[in-house]
Design a protein around this motif. Structure first.
Motif, mmCIF file in Angstrom:
data_model
loop_
_atom_site.group_PDB
_atom_site.id
_atom_site.type_symbol
_atom_site.label_atom_id
_atom_site.label_comp_id
_atom_site.label_asym_id
_atom_site.label_seq_id
_atom_site.Cartn_x
_atom_site.Cartn_y
_atom_site.Cartn_z
ATOM 1 N N MET A 1 0.856 -1.279 -0.017
ATOM 2 C CA MET A 1 -0.071 -0.055 0.111
ATOM 3 C C MET A 1 0.897 1.255 0.065
ATOM 4 S SD MET A 1 -2.676 -1.150 2.592
ATOM 5 C CE MET A 1 -1.991 -2.521 3.167
ATOM 6 N N GLN A 2 0.641 2.017 -0.994
ATOM 7 C CA GLN A 2 1.489 3.290 -0.982
ATOM 8 C C GLN A 2 1.324 4.086 0.134
ATOM 9 O OE1 GLN A 2 0.967 4.888 -5.021
ATOM 10 N NE2 GLN A 2 2.014 7.000 -4.311
ATOM 11 N N GLY A 3 2.363 4.612 0.650
ATOM 12 C CA GLY A 3 2.352 5.516 1.733
ATOM 13 C C GLY A 3 2.474 4.873 3.050
ATOM 14 N N LEU A 4 2.479 3.665 3.005
ATOM 15 C CA LEU A 4 2.756 2.582 4.350
ATOM 16 C C LEU A 4 4.011 1.964 4.175
ATOM 17 C CD1 LEU A 4 -1.043 1.413 5.244
ATOM 18 C CD2 LEU A 4 -0.051 3.539 6.007
ATOM 19 N N GLY A 5 4.608 1.881 5.710
ATOM 20 C CA GLY A 5 5.857 0.900 5.673
ATOM 21 C C GLY A 5 5.120 -0.368 5.740
ATOM 22 N N GLU A 6 5.918 -1.429 5.723
ATOM 23 C CA GLU A 6 5.899 -2.881 5.719
ATOM 24 C C GLU A 6 5.039 -3.223 7.001
ATOM 25 O OE1 GLU A 6 8.267 -7.333 5.939
ATOM 26 O OE2 GLU A 6 9.153 -5.566 4.935
ATOM 27 N N LEU A 7 5.391 -2.920 8.234
ATOM 28 C CA LEU A 7 4.675 -3.007 9.407
ATOM 29 C C LEU A 7 3.272 -2.399 9.428
ATOM 30 C CD1 LEU A 7 4.495 -4.649 12.081
ATOM 31 C CD2 LEU A 7 6.075 -2.808 12.993
ATOM 32 N N GLU A 8 3.226 -1.217 8.987
ATOM 33 C CA GLU A 8 2.080 -0.373 8.904
ATOM 34 C C GLU A 8 0.965 -1.361 8.044
ATOM 35 O OE1 GLU A 8 2.994 4.377 9.572
ATOM 36 O OE2 GLU A 8 3.497 3.369 7.571
ATOM 37 N N ASN A 48 0.620 6.020 14.800
ATOM 38 C CA ASN A 48 1.053 6.578 13.675
ATOM 39 C C ASN A 48 0.031 6.470 12.646
ATOM 40 O OD1 ASN A 48 3.681 7.280 14.829
ATOM 41 N ND2 ASN A 48 4.656 5.699 13.732
ATOM 42 N N LEU A 49 -0.634 5.491 12.379
ATOM 43 C CA LEU A 49 -1.779 5.230 11.499
ATOM 44 C C LEU A 49 -2.943 6.055 11.813
ATOM 45 C CD1 LEU A 49 -1.425 1.413 11.334
ATOM 46 C CD2 LEU A 49 -1.130 2.951 9.076
ATOM 47 N N HIS A 50 -3.514 6.284 12.918
ATOM 48 C CA HIS A 50 -4.338 7.090 13.480
ATOM 49 C C HIS A 50 -3.820 8.408 12.930
ATOM 50 C CE1 HIS A 50 -6.314 9.811 16.318
ATOM 51 N NE2 HIS A 50 -7.239 9.120 16.097
ATOM 52 N N ARG A 51 -2.712 8.896 13.270
ATOM 53 C CA ARG A 51 -2.393 10.350 12.808
ATOM 54 C C ARG A 51 -2.254 10.387 11.385
ATOM 55 N NH1 ARG A 51 2.665 11.354 11.349
ATOM 56 N NH2 ARG A 51 3.189 9.593 12.403
ATOM 57 N N LYS A 52 -2.117 9.280 10.572
ATOM 58 C CA LYS A 52 -2.222 9.508 9.141
ATOM 59 C C LYS A 52 -3.792 9.365 8.808
ATOM 60 C CE LYS A 52 2.507 7.583 8.099
ATOM 61 N NZ LYS A 52 3.137 6.525 7.544
ATOM 62 N N GLN A 53 -4.575 8.977 9.619
ATOM 63 C CA GLN A 53 -5.921 9.023 9.260
ATOM 64 C C GLN A 53 -6.468 7.699 8.690
ATOM 65 O OE1 GLN A 53 -7.209 12.624 7.502
ATOM 66 N NE2 GLN A 53 -7.117 13.495 9.219
ATOM 67 N N ALA A 68 -10.103 0.003 10.957
ATOM 68 C CA ALA A 68 -9.687 0.756 9.793
ATOM 69 C C ALA A 68 -10.644 1.860 9.604
ATOM 70 C CB ALA A 68 -9.716 -0.130 8.609
ATOM 71 N N ALA A 69 -10.028 3.191 8.955
ATOM 72 C CA ALA A 69 -10.854 4.235 8.730
ATOM 73 C C ALA A 69 -11.829 4.124 7.408
ATOM 74 C CB ALA A 69 -10.121 5.471 8.742
ATOM 75 N N PHE A 70 -11.191 3.107 6.635
ATOM 76 C CA PHE A 70 -11.945 2.846 5.238
ATOM 77 C C PHE A 70 -11.305 1.381 5.013
ATOM 78 C CE2 PHE A 70 -8.279 5.831 5.148
ATOM 79 C CZ PHE A 70 -7.321 4.773 4.502
ATOM 80 N N GLY A 71 -12.003 0.991 3.978
ATOM 81 C CA GLY A 71 -12.034 -0.498 3.445
ATOM 82 C C GLY A 71 -10.433 -0.550 2.617
ATOM 83 N N ARG A 72 -10.386 -1.725 2.509
ATOM 84 C CA ARG A 72 -9.109 -2.242 1.794
ATOM 85 C C ARG A 72 -9.352 -1.893 0.479
ATOM 86 N NH1 ARG A 72 -8.736 -7.578 3.394
ATOM 87 N NH2 ARG A 72 -6.652 -7.259 4.682
ATOM 88 N N GLU A 73 -10.375 -2.056 -0.385
ATOM 89 C CA GLU A 73 -10.780 -1.935 -1.663
ATOM 90 C C GLU A 73 -10.320 -0.284 -1.847
ATOM 91 O OE1 GLU A 73 -12.580 -3.673 0.023
ATOM 92 O OE2 GLU A 73 -12.363 -5.590 -0.538
#
Length: 121
Positions: A1-8, A48-53, A68-73
């Motif tokens: 996923m663009q904008g996320l690290g491997e662990l994120e 961090n994921l919360h901060r990134k929304q 999750a704030a939105f779905g995988r799709e």
């Protein structure tokens, strides 16, 4: 996923697969990264994921639960949108993408474009 690290990305996959809000401990137990992770590491990633929304959280008692704030799709579609927006030649990117799709994916794209055309009328 663009904008996320491997662990994120791994944490997001846990949240999407869960389908319900999870505590940090729940996420830690479900993570399968091949590495031993500390509770505080997962807590930091979720923060961090919360901060990134990417995730929403709610305090229940002394702990937060995360979802999750939105779905995988939606995330995947946004990643494609980001690629097009950052390209100097989005037309060429789309053409290359279309050349790479399977017959089944071609049929899905055609159906989606017809649906979009009908909605615009």
């Amino acid at each position: 996923m663009q904008g996320l690290g491997e662990l994120e990305a791994a944490v997001m996959n846990v949240l999407w697969d869960a389908g319900e809000p999870l505590k940090v401990r729940d996420v830690l137990e479900r993570l399968d990264t091949g590495k031993q992770l500390a509770y505080t590491t997962v807590m930091t990633v979720l923060d961090n994921l919360h901060r990134k929304q990417w995730v929403e959280r709610e305090r229940i008692g002394k702990a937060y639960v995360y979802e999750a704030a939105f779905g995988r799709e939606d995330a995947s579609a946004q990643a494609l949108r980001d690629v097009l927006d950052s390209s100097q030649d989005p037309h060429a990117v789309l053409l290359r993408f279309v050349e790479s799709v399977s017959d089944e994916e071609t049929d899905l794209l055609r159906a989606a474009l017809r649906k979009k055309r009908i909605r615009r009328r």
